[in-house]
Design an enzyme around this catalytic site. Structure first.
Site, PDB file in Angstrom:
ATOM      1  N   HIS A   1       0.851  -1.202   0.000  1.00 40.55           N
ATOM      2  CA  HIS A   1       0.000   0.000   0.000  1.00 40.55           C
ATOM      3  C   HIS A   1       0.880   1.244   0.000  1.00 40.55           C
ATOM      4  O   HIS A   1       1.671   1.436   0.909  1.00 40.55           O
ATOM      5  CB  HIS A   1      -0.868   0.054   1.266  1.00 40.55           C
TER       6      HIS A   1
ATOM      7  N   TYR B   1      -8.683   4.996   8.225  1.00 40.82           N
ATOM      8  CA  TYR B   1      -8.807   5.306   9.658  1.00 40.82           C
ATOM      9  C   TYR B   1      -9.904   6.354   9.792  1.00 40.82           C
ATOM     10  O   TYR B   1      -9.779   7.451   9.237  1.00 40.82           O
ATOM     11  CB  TYR B   1      -7.499   5.872  10.206  1.00 40.82           C
TER      12      TYR B   1
ATOM     13  N   PRO C   1      -2.893  -0.411  19.115  1.00 36.30           N
ATOM     14  CA  PRO C   1      -2.709  -0.838  17.731  1.00 36.30           C
ATOM     15  C   PRO C   1      -2.952   0.255  16.677  1.00 36.30           C
ATOM     16  O   PRO C   1      -2.670   0.027  15.498  1.00 36.30           O
ATOM     17  CB  PRO C   1      -3.722  -1.981  17.565  1.00 36.30           C
TER      18      PRO C   1
ATOM     19  N   LYS D   1       2.245  -0.531  15.108  1.00 32.98           N
ATOM     20  CA  LYS D   1       3.691  -0.587  15.377  1.00 32.98           C
ATOM     21  C   LYS D   1       4.166  -1.820  16.146  1.00 32.98           C
ATOM     22  O   LYS D   1       5.362  -2.119  16.163  1.00 32.98           O
ATOM     23  CB  LYS D   1       4.119   0.671  16.161  1.00 32.98           C
TER      24      LYS D   1
ATOM     25  N   TYR E   1       4.630   6.140   9.751  1.00 35.84           N
ATOM     26  CA  TYR E   1       3.786   4.980   9.440  1.00 35.84           C
ATOM     27  C   TYR E   1       4.563   3.931   8.635  1.00 35.84           C
ATOM     28  O   TYR E   1       4.450   2.734   8.898  1.00 35.84           O
ATOM     29  CB  TYR E   1       2.541   5.453   8.686  1.00 35.84           C
TER      30      TYR E   1
HETATM   31  P1  FAD Z   1       3.797 -12.349  20.813  1.00 31.11           P
HETATM   32  O1  FAD Z   1       3.329 -12.323  19.421  1.00 31.11           O
HETATM   33  O2  FAD Z   1       2.806 -12.156  21.909  1.00 31.11           O
HETATM   34  O3  FAD Z   1       4.560 -13.724  21.022  1.00 31.11           O
HETATM   35  C1  FAD Z   1       4.922 -14.214  22.291  1.00 31.11           C
HETATM   36  C2  FAD Z   1       4.938 -15.716  22.252  1.00 31.11           C
HETATM   37  O4  FAD Z   1       5.343 -16.207  23.517  1.00 31.11           O
HETATM   38  C3  FAD Z   1       3.560 -16.306  21.983  1.00 31.11           C
HETATM   39  O5  FAD Z   1       3.623 -17.251  20.943  1.00 31.11           O
HETATM   40  C4  FAD Z   1       3.145 -16.885  23.312  1.00 31.11           C
HETATM   41  O6  FAD Z   1       2.276 -17.999  23.168  1.00 31.11           O
HETATM   42  C5  FAD Z   1       4.489 -17.252  23.906  1.00 31.11           C
HETATM   43  N1  FAD Z   1       4.487 -17.346  25.374  1.00 31.11           N
HETATM   44  C6  FAD Z   1       3.778 -16.615  26.274  1.00 31.11           C
HETATM   45  N2  FAD Z   1       4.045 -17.005  27.512  1.00 31.11           N
HETATM   46  C7  FAD Z   1       4.943 -17.993  27.420  1.00 31.11           C
HETATM   47  C8  FAD Z   1       5.589 -18.816  28.368  1.00 31.11           C
HETATM   48  N3  FAD Z   1       5.344 -18.686  29.663  1.00 31.11           N
HETATM   49  N4  FAD Z   1       6.465 -19.735  27.934  1.00 31.11           N
HETATM   50  C9  FAD Z   1       6.724 -19.894  26.598  1.00 31.11           C
HETATM   51  N5  FAD Z   1       6.129 -19.164  25.655  1.00 31.11           N
HETATM   52  C10 FAD Z   1       5.248 -18.220  26.056  1.00 31.11           C
HETATM   53  N6  FAD Z   1       1.216  -4.728  15.520  1.00 31.11           N
HETATM   54  C11 FAD Z   1       1.579  -4.171  14.339  1.00 31.11           C
HETATM   55  O7  FAD Z   1       2.773  -3.934  14.124  1.00 31.11           O
HETATM   56  N7  FAD Z   1       0.680  -3.870  13.352  1.00 31.11           N
HETATM   57  C12 FAD Z   1      -0.629  -4.099  13.525  1.00 31.11           C
HETATM   58  O8  FAD Z   1      -1.403  -3.877  12.578  1.00 31.11           O
HETATM   59  C13 FAD Z   1      -1.078  -4.658  14.771  1.00 31.11           C
HETATM   60  N8  FAD Z   1      -2.365  -4.933  14.985  1.00 31.11           N
HETATM   61  C14 FAD Z   1      -2.727  -5.608  16.112  1.00 31.11           C
HETATM   62  C15 FAD Z   1      -4.046  -5.944  16.260  1.00 31.11           C
HETATM   63  C16 FAD Z   1      -4.456  -6.651  17.373  1.00 31.11           C
HETATM   64  C17 FAD Z   1      -5.913  -7.010  17.515  1.00 31.11           C
HETATM   65  C18 FAD Z   1      -3.491  -7.036  18.374  1.00 31.11           C
HETATM   66  C19 FAD Z   1      -3.905  -7.829  19.600  1.00 31.11           C
HETATM   67  C20 FAD Z   1      -2.169  -6.696  18.242  1.00 31.11           C
HETATM   68  C21 FAD Z   1      -1.770  -5.977  17.108  1.00 31.11           C
HETATM   69  N9  FAD Z   1      -0.453  -5.636  16.918  1.00 31.11           N
HETATM   70  C22 FAD Z   1      -0.087  -4.992  15.760  1.00 31.11           C
HETATM   71  C23 FAD Z   1       0.571  -5.986  17.929  1.00 31.11           C
HETATM   72  C24 FAD Z   1       1.328  -7.253  17.581  1.00 31.11           C
HETATM   73  O9  FAD Z   1       0.448  -8.320  17.352  1.00 31.11           O
HETATM   74  C25 FAD Z   1       2.316  -7.586  18.713  1.00 31.11           C
HETATM   75  O10 FAD Z   1       3.048  -6.441  19.026  1.00 31.11           O
HETATM   76  C26 FAD Z   1       3.270  -8.728  18.328  1.00 31.11           C
HETATM   77  O11 FAD Z   1       2.576  -9.958  18.349  1.00 31.11           O
HETATM   78  C27 FAD Z   1       4.462  -8.810  19.262  1.00 31.11           C
HETATM   79  O12 FAD Z   1       5.255  -9.931  18.965  1.00 31.11           O
HETATM   80  P2  FAD Z   1       6.052 -10.689  20.087  1.00 31.11           P
HETATM   81  O13 FAD Z   1       6.785 -11.778  19.415  1.00 31.11           O
HETATM   82  O14 FAD Z   1       6.792  -9.720  20.911  1.00 31.11           O
HETATM   83  O15 FAD Z   1       4.926 -11.259  21.069  1.00 31.11           O
HETATM   84  C1  PHB Z   2      -4.922  -4.786  10.862  1.00 34.64           C
HETATM   85  O1  PHB Z   2      -5.043  -4.932   9.632  1.00 34.64           O
HETATM   86  O2  PHB Z   2      -5.139  -5.708  11.649  1.00 34.64           O
HETATM   87  C2  PHB Z   2      -4.532  -3.474  11.409  1.00 34.64           C
HETATM   88  C3  PHB Z   2      -4.219  -2.441  10.541  1.00 34.64           C
HETATM   89  C4  PHB Z   2      -3.852  -1.204  11.044  1.00 34.64           C
HETATM   90  C5  PHB Z   2      -3.797  -1.009  12.419  1.00 34.64           C
HETATM   91  C6  PHB Z   2      -4.091  -2.047  13.285  1.00 34.64           C
HETATM   92  C7  PHB Z   2      -4.469  -3.290  12.784  1.00 34.64           C
HETATM   93  O3  PHB Z   2      -3.453   0.210  12.902  1.00 34.64           O
END
Ligand code: FAD
Ligand code: PHB
Length: 399
Positions: A72, A201, A293, A297, A385
């Site tokens: 995009h 948005y 979210p 980021k 962004y």
């Molecule tokens: P996680 O993805 O949470 O991974 C952590 C892992 O550790 C998991 O697999 C979990 O099961 C595991 N774990 C937990 N506890 C334990 C334990 N005790 N022992 C072993 N393993 C464990 N970010 C963006 O950049 N863009 C977006 O558009 C965006 N949209 C989002 C929309 C939603 C609805 C949500 C909820 C989040 C969004 N985010 C977005 C945020 C993004 O999903 C997170 O920041 C990202 O998943 C972080 O990655 P991570 O690897 O740090 O953590």
């Molecule tokens: C998504 O597609 O899930 C999404 C996109 C933009 C955001 C958050 C989530 O700011």
């Protein structure tokens, strides 16, 4: 068992770090408490910064992204019933974002991990970390009824916000900065072709709404709702009714309606734990920080932490110098705080606050008016962004 770097958590941060270290010949064990299907099916982020896309390509896991990622070059901001396009590519010298589900990123990284034959334990139970101050910290867990102990040179706590690593750091070491917001997001995946090629948005009197997508046939939509709103309170008809009321613009643009495939409510929080290190434990991704979210980021910060940590560990193993490890937290936090500020700004710009008065409302509208008419303001949004420049070069991690 023994390894150089023990990684707790197979989310984007843990898997990316594992692959970057693999490419540099550094041994890792990844320990994840969920099963593989859960990790791969979990619907979460969807927006990848330009730098995150380049990183995935550079480490050799860009094939799915190439085929199914949606590039995009612009994004819409909608208020008072009108959509305004911000041409990110034109404002940033050709940079863009790519829409590609986090679960797809995770699937690609798990496949890449499997191909290395380095260990990745799913369904690890009772995961604990210890001896963080000692020269060989340890990860303990139970797997298929047997107890495991992994002695490591370092532990990477990549286990997300609710993981065990951050709480294992002794009291008084971390400074916590936190803000909760008086609203959450109700998100749906719908079997409907996206009616816009780019994200929208929306600021609306009834609350924020966001139009996004996952593929040419699946739309992803979000609605501002009260925090902890029970999802059972929302029938599919009620969700569509509210989505269309908030998103339909005066020129007749509206999302396509389709069967709702998945729905859920997410709370909104800003959180930073500093420093992102204690002894030989390094925190990365959501384990150390959460952003609301709205700025898209979270996943991208997890990727940049993994890159910086890989750089620091590579430098340690090649030269014996801990200089980069000592700088890890400060380097990451600089980027984290800029992403926090951006995400907070996007959130407070676009959501209705329960206690807001007419002054707050007019200020928001003026901010939106300025954002969509000033090239300087649009450029500022666009460069944040698509992602600020990386703190470390790909060459420095051997890519
Ligand atoms: P996680 O993805 O949470 O991974 C952590 C892992 O550790 C998991 O697999 C979990 O099961 C595991 N774990 C937990 N506890 C334990 C334990 N005790 N022992 C072993 N393993 C464990 N970010 C963006 O950049 N863009 C977006 O558009 C965006 N949209 C989002 C929309 C939603 C609805 C949500 C909820 C989040 C969004 N985010 C977005 C945020 C993004 O999903 C997170 O920041 C990202 O998943 C972080 O990655 P991570 O690897 O740090 O953590
Ligand atoms: C998504 O597609 O899930 C999404 C996109 C933009 C955001 C958050 C989530 O700011």
């Amino acid at each position: 068992m023994q390894t150089q770097v023990g990684i707790v958590g197979a989310g984007p941060a843990g898997l990316l770090l594992g692959h970057l270290l693999h490419l540099n010949g550094i041994d890792t064990v990844v320990v994840e408490n969920r099963d593989r299907e859960y990790v791969v099916d979990r619907v979460r982020a969807g927006v990848l910064e330009q730098g995150t896309v380049e990183l995935l390509r550079a480490i050799g896991v860009g094939a799915g992204l190439e085929r199914r990622g949606l590039r995009h070059e612009g994004v819409y901001v909608s208020f008072k019933g009108c959509r305004h396009r911000i041409d990110m590519a034109e404002l940033t010298g050709g940079k863009a974002i790519t829409v590609y589900g986090q679960n797809e990123v995770v699937r690609d990284l798990i496949e890449a991990r499997a191909a290395t034959t380095r260990p990745l334990y799913f369904e690890a139970q009772d995961v604990r970390v210890g001896d963080l101050d000692a020269s060989t910290p340890v990860i303990r867990f139970r797997h298929r009824d047997s107890e495991h102990e992994v002695r490591c040179d370092f532990i990477a706590g990549c286990d997300g916000f609710h993981g065990v690593c951050r709480p294992s750091i002794p009291e008084g070491v971390l400074t916590i900065h936190e803000r909760t917001y008086p609203f959450g997001w109700l998100g749906i995946l719908a079997d409907a072709a996206p009616s816009s090629d780019e994200l929208v948005y929306t600021h609306h009197d009834r609350g924020f709404a966001l139009f996004s997508m996952r593929s040419p046939t699946v739309t992803r939509l979000y609605l501002q709702v009260p925090p902890d709103e029970p999802i059972e309170r929302w029938s599919d008809d009620a969700i569509w009714d509210e989505m269309l009321r908030r998103m339909t613009t005066s020129d007749g643009w509206t999302p396509n309606v389709g069967q709702i495939l998945q729905k859920g409510v997410t709370p909104m929080r800003s959180f930073v734990a500093a420093p992102m290190r204690h002894g030989r434990l390094f925190l990365a991704g959501d384990a150390a920080h959460i952003v609301p979210p709205t700025g898209a980021k979270g996943l991208n910060l997890a990727a940049s932490d993994a890159l910086v940590l890989a750089r620091a560990l590579k430098s340690f193993y090649e030269t014996g110098s801990a200089e980069w490890l000592d700088r890890y937290s400060a380097i990451c936090l600089r980027r984290v705080w800029k992403a926090q500020r951006f995400s907070w700004w996007m959130t407070t710009l676009l959501h209705r606050l329960p206690e807001e008065d007419a002054f707050d409302h007019q200020r928001q509208l003026a901010d939106l008016d300025y954002l969509t008419t000033s090239r300087a303001a649009m450029t500022s949004l666009a460069e944040q962004y698509v992602g600020l420049p990386s703190e470390v070069s790909f060459e420095s991690v051997g890519l």
